[in-house]
Design an enzyme around this catalytic site. Sequence first.
Site, PDB file in Angstrom:
ATOM      1  N   HIS A 135       0.856  -1.215   0.000  1.00 10.42           N
ATOM      2  CA  HIS A 135       0.000   0.000   0.000  1.00 10.42           C
ATOM      3  C   HIS A 135       0.880   1.250   0.000  1.00 10.42           C
ATOM      4  CE1 HIS A 135      -3.920   2.031   1.442  1.00 10.42           C
ATOM      5  NE2 HIS A 135      -3.058   3.005   1.166  1.00 10.42           N
ATOM      6  N   HIS A 150       1.393   5.417  -1.697  1.00  7.64           N
ATOM      7  CA  HIS A 150       0.975   6.560  -2.515  1.00  7.64           C
ATOM      8  C   HIS A 150       2.251   7.157  -3.078  1.00  7.64           C
ATOM      9  CE1 HIS A 150      -3.146   6.487  -0.944  1.00  7.64           C
ATOM     10  NE2 HIS A 150      -2.561   6.049   0.159  1.00  7.64           N
ATOM     11  N   ARG A 176       2.115   9.352  -5.768  1.00  8.59           N
ATOM     12  CA  ARG A 176       1.761  10.617  -6.436  1.00  8.59           C
ATOM     13  C   ARG A 176       2.308  10.624  -7.862  1.00  8.59           C
ATOM     14  NH1 ARG A 176      -1.525  10.679  -2.170  1.00  8.59           N
ATOM     15  NH2 ARG A 176      -0.648  11.605  -0.312  1.00  8.59           N
ATOM     16  N   ASN A 210      -5.197   7.186  -6.172  1.00 11.15           N
ATOM     17  CA  ASN A 210      -5.900   8.437  -5.826  1.00 11.15           C
ATOM     18  C   ASN A 210      -5.085   9.678  -6.175  1.00 11.15           C
ATOM     19  OD1 ASN A 210      -4.105   7.860  -3.698  1.00 11.15           O
ATOM     20  ND2 ASN A 210      -5.307   9.020  -2.220  1.00 11.15           N
ATOM     21  N   LYS A 220      -9.365  -0.426  -6.178  1.00 10.85           N
ATOM     22  CA  LYS A 220      -9.438   0.214  -4.861  1.00 10.85           C
ATOM     23  C   LYS A 220     -10.794   0.847  -4.640  1.00 10.85           C
ATOM     24  CE  LYS A 220      -7.976   1.842  -0.938  1.00 10.85           C
ATOM     25  NZ  LYS A 220      -6.938   2.771  -0.546  1.00 10.85           N
ATOM     26  N   HIS A 255     -10.656   0.947   1.496  1.00  8.27           N
ATOM     27  CA  HIS A 255     -10.465   1.955   2.546  1.00  8.27           C
ATOM     28  C   HIS A 255     -11.676   1.811   3.461  1.00  8.27           C
ATOM     29  CE1 HIS A 255      -8.955   5.856   4.226  1.00  8.27           C
ATOM     30  NE2 HIS A 255     -10.157   5.757   4.766  1.00  8.27           N
ATOM     31  N   HIS A 260      -4.832  -0.727   5.804  1.00  5.53           N
ATOM     32  CA  HIS A 260      -4.373   0.065   6.971  1.00  5.53           C
ATOM     33  C   HIS A 260      -5.314   0.003   8.171  1.00  5.53           C
ATOM     34  CE1 HIS A 260      -7.048   2.766   4.860  1.00  5.53           C
ATOM     35  NE2 HIS A 260      -6.132   3.232   4.029  1.00  5.53           N
ATOM     36  N   ASP A 303       1.302   2.526   3.645  1.00  5.12           N
ATOM     37  CA  ASP A 303       0.434   3.692   3.412  1.00  5.12           C
ATOM     38  C   ASP A 303       1.264   4.976   3.444  1.00  5.12           C
ATOM     39  OD1 ASP A 303      -1.860   5.104   2.823  1.00  5.12           O
ATOM     40  OD2 ASP A 303      -2.566   5.181   4.892  1.00  5.12           O
ATOM     41  N   HIS A 341       2.757  14.437   1.374  1.00 12.01           N
ATOM     42  CA  HIS A 341       2.148  15.733   1.056  1.00 12.01           C
ATOM     43  C   HIS A 341       3.240  16.762   1.309  1.00 12.01           C
ATOM     44  CE1 HIS A 341      -2.085  14.398   0.886  1.00 12.01           C
ATOM     45  NE2 HIS A 341      -1.760  13.567   1.859  1.00 12.01           N
ATOM     46  N   ALA A 369      -4.419  14.719   5.180  1.00 10.15           N
ATOM     47  CA  ALA A 369      -4.172  13.464   5.896  1.00 10.15           C
ATOM     48  C   ALA A 369      -3.102  12.679   5.166  1.00 10.15           C
ATOM     49  CB  ALA A 369      -5.454  12.657   5.955  1.00 10.15           C
TER      50      ALA A 369
HETATM   51  C1  NCD Z   1      -3.792   8.935   1.966  1.00 10.27           C
HETATM   52  C2  NCD Z   1      -3.331   9.989   0.928  1.00 10.27           C
HETATM   53  O1  NCD Z   1      -2.816  11.024   1.323  1.00 10.27           O
HETATM   54  O2  NCD Z   1      -3.485   9.720  -0.268  1.00 10.27           O
HETATM   55  N1  NCD Z   1      -3.863   9.565   3.248  1.00 10.27           N
HETATM   56  C3  NCD Z   1      -3.818   8.968   4.447  1.00 10.27           C
HETATM   57  O3  NCD Z   1      -3.988   9.643   5.459  1.00 10.27           O
HETATM   58  N2  NCD Z   1      -3.578   7.689   4.575  1.00 10.27           N
HETATM   59  C4  NCD Z   1      -5.083   8.325   1.534  1.00 10.27           C
HETATM   60  C5  NCD Z   1      -5.473   7.107   2.337  1.00 10.27           C
HETATM   61  O4  NCD Z   1      -4.868   6.053   2.219  1.00 10.27           O
HETATM   62  O5  NCD Z   1      -6.425   7.211   3.112  1.00 10.27           O
HETATM   63 ZN    ZN Z   2      -3.451   4.970   1.586  1.00 13.46          ZN
END
Ligand code: NCD
Ligand code: ZN
Length: 355
Positions: A18, A20, A22, A46, A104, A141, A179, A254, A258, A270
Site C-alpha cells: 500500500h 501513494h 503521487r 488516488n 481500490k 479503505h 491500513h 500507506d 504531502h 491526511a
Molecule cells: C492517503 C493519501 O494522502 O493519499 N492519506 C492517508 O492519510 N492515509 C489516503 C489514504 O490512504 O487514506
Molecule cells: Zn493509503
Amino acid sequence: MSNQTTPRLTIARPDDWHVHLRDGDILRAVLPYTAKSFARAIVMPNLQSPVTTTEKAKSYRDEIIAATPAGIKFTPLMTVYLTDTTNSEDVIKGHARGVLTAAKLYPANATTNSIYGVTHIKAISQVLEAMQGAGMPLLVHGEVTDPDVDIFDREAVFIDKILRPMRKDFPELKIVFEHITTQEAVDYVREEGAKAPLAATITPHHLLINRNAMFQGGIRPHYYCLPVAKREKHREVLVKAATSGAGMFFLGTDTAPHTRTAKESACGCAGIFSAPNALALYAQVFDEAGCLPHLEAFASRNGPAFYDLPVNKELITLEKIDQPQGDIKPILTGNGQQIVEFAPPSPSTWRIATS
Ligand code: NCD
Ligand code: ZN
C-alpha cells in the site's frame, strides 16, 4: 541473526502492499525511497485526477517506471480507482492483461482525493461480481463517511455496515482491508481471514503511535492520517497481530507524501510519509515485541501468498544500531517543496545494512 554486538537479520526482499507515489515532482522525489526497501509495491490510484481506467493505469505505470532510479529493480503493481460508473469490462480486461493487480474502493469523501469515490456499494455490484469471478482483489479503505459517526468509530462501523453485508453478497471476493487501526478490525480479519480470502495491511505508524501523538504539546499535523490513529489499546492489538506472523496480516506502509505546506495548514492533508524509514521501523517494532523471526512472514511472504505472486528471490539485511538515528531532515522535491518524513516517538534503532 549473527554476531552479538550487532544483531542482523536477513530476509527475502519485502514488498509494500500500500503506497501513494503521487505523480510529477513528488513522484520523482519519493519513489527512490520505496524502491530502495521494496521490490514491488501496490500503487494507490488516488491521484488528483484519479486512475479510473486501465489506460490511465498504464500511463501512470509508465510514468513510475520512467522515474525509477537507474540500476534499481522495482515493479509497480497498479490499481484502478472505483467510481459509481466504473466499467466492469475494462477492469476485468485490465486485470487479465496484467496491467491491473487490484481495484481500490474509496467510499466517496473518506480520505485524500476520494471525491470521485463510490457513493453506495450497489453502484459497483456488477464490478464486484466480475472481480469475484476473475479472482481480482478488492482493496478497501474501510471507513464510513457519515459525519454523524465519530471519526474514531468510522472503521468499526464500516465493518458492520458495509464489509459484513458486502462479504455476504460476494463471499469469494478477495479483499484486503487496508491500513487497519482497531481491535475490531483485527478480530474480524483474524476470524474471517482464517476461512475466506480476507487479509489486512498494517502501517508502521499505527504500530508506533496512538492518538495522543497528534496532540502532544500542541497540534502535530505530521501525525495526522486516515484512518486516524486510535487509543493505545488498539495500537497494542495491532502490534500483536502484525508480529504474530499470521498469514492474514501483511506489510502496507500507506506512505502518503504531502508537501510541508499542505500538511502545516489550517486544514492540513491526511497522510504520513514513511517510505524512507518504514522497513527499519517495522524491524524495531518486531524486535521490541520479541518477534523478529516473524518479520519475514509479515514483510515478504504473507503478501505474495495472498496476491498469488512469487516471493522475491533477492535478500535484504537489516541491522540494529547502537546509536539511534539522529534528526530526520525533510526531503526536497525538484521544485523546492519539502516533504517531512515520519518521526517515530523514539529514534529508530534499526536500519538497512549497506553490506
Ligand atoms: C492517503 C493519501 O494522502 O493519499 N492519506 C492517508 O492519510 N492515509 C489516503 C489514504 O490512504 O487514506
Ligand atoms: Zn493509503
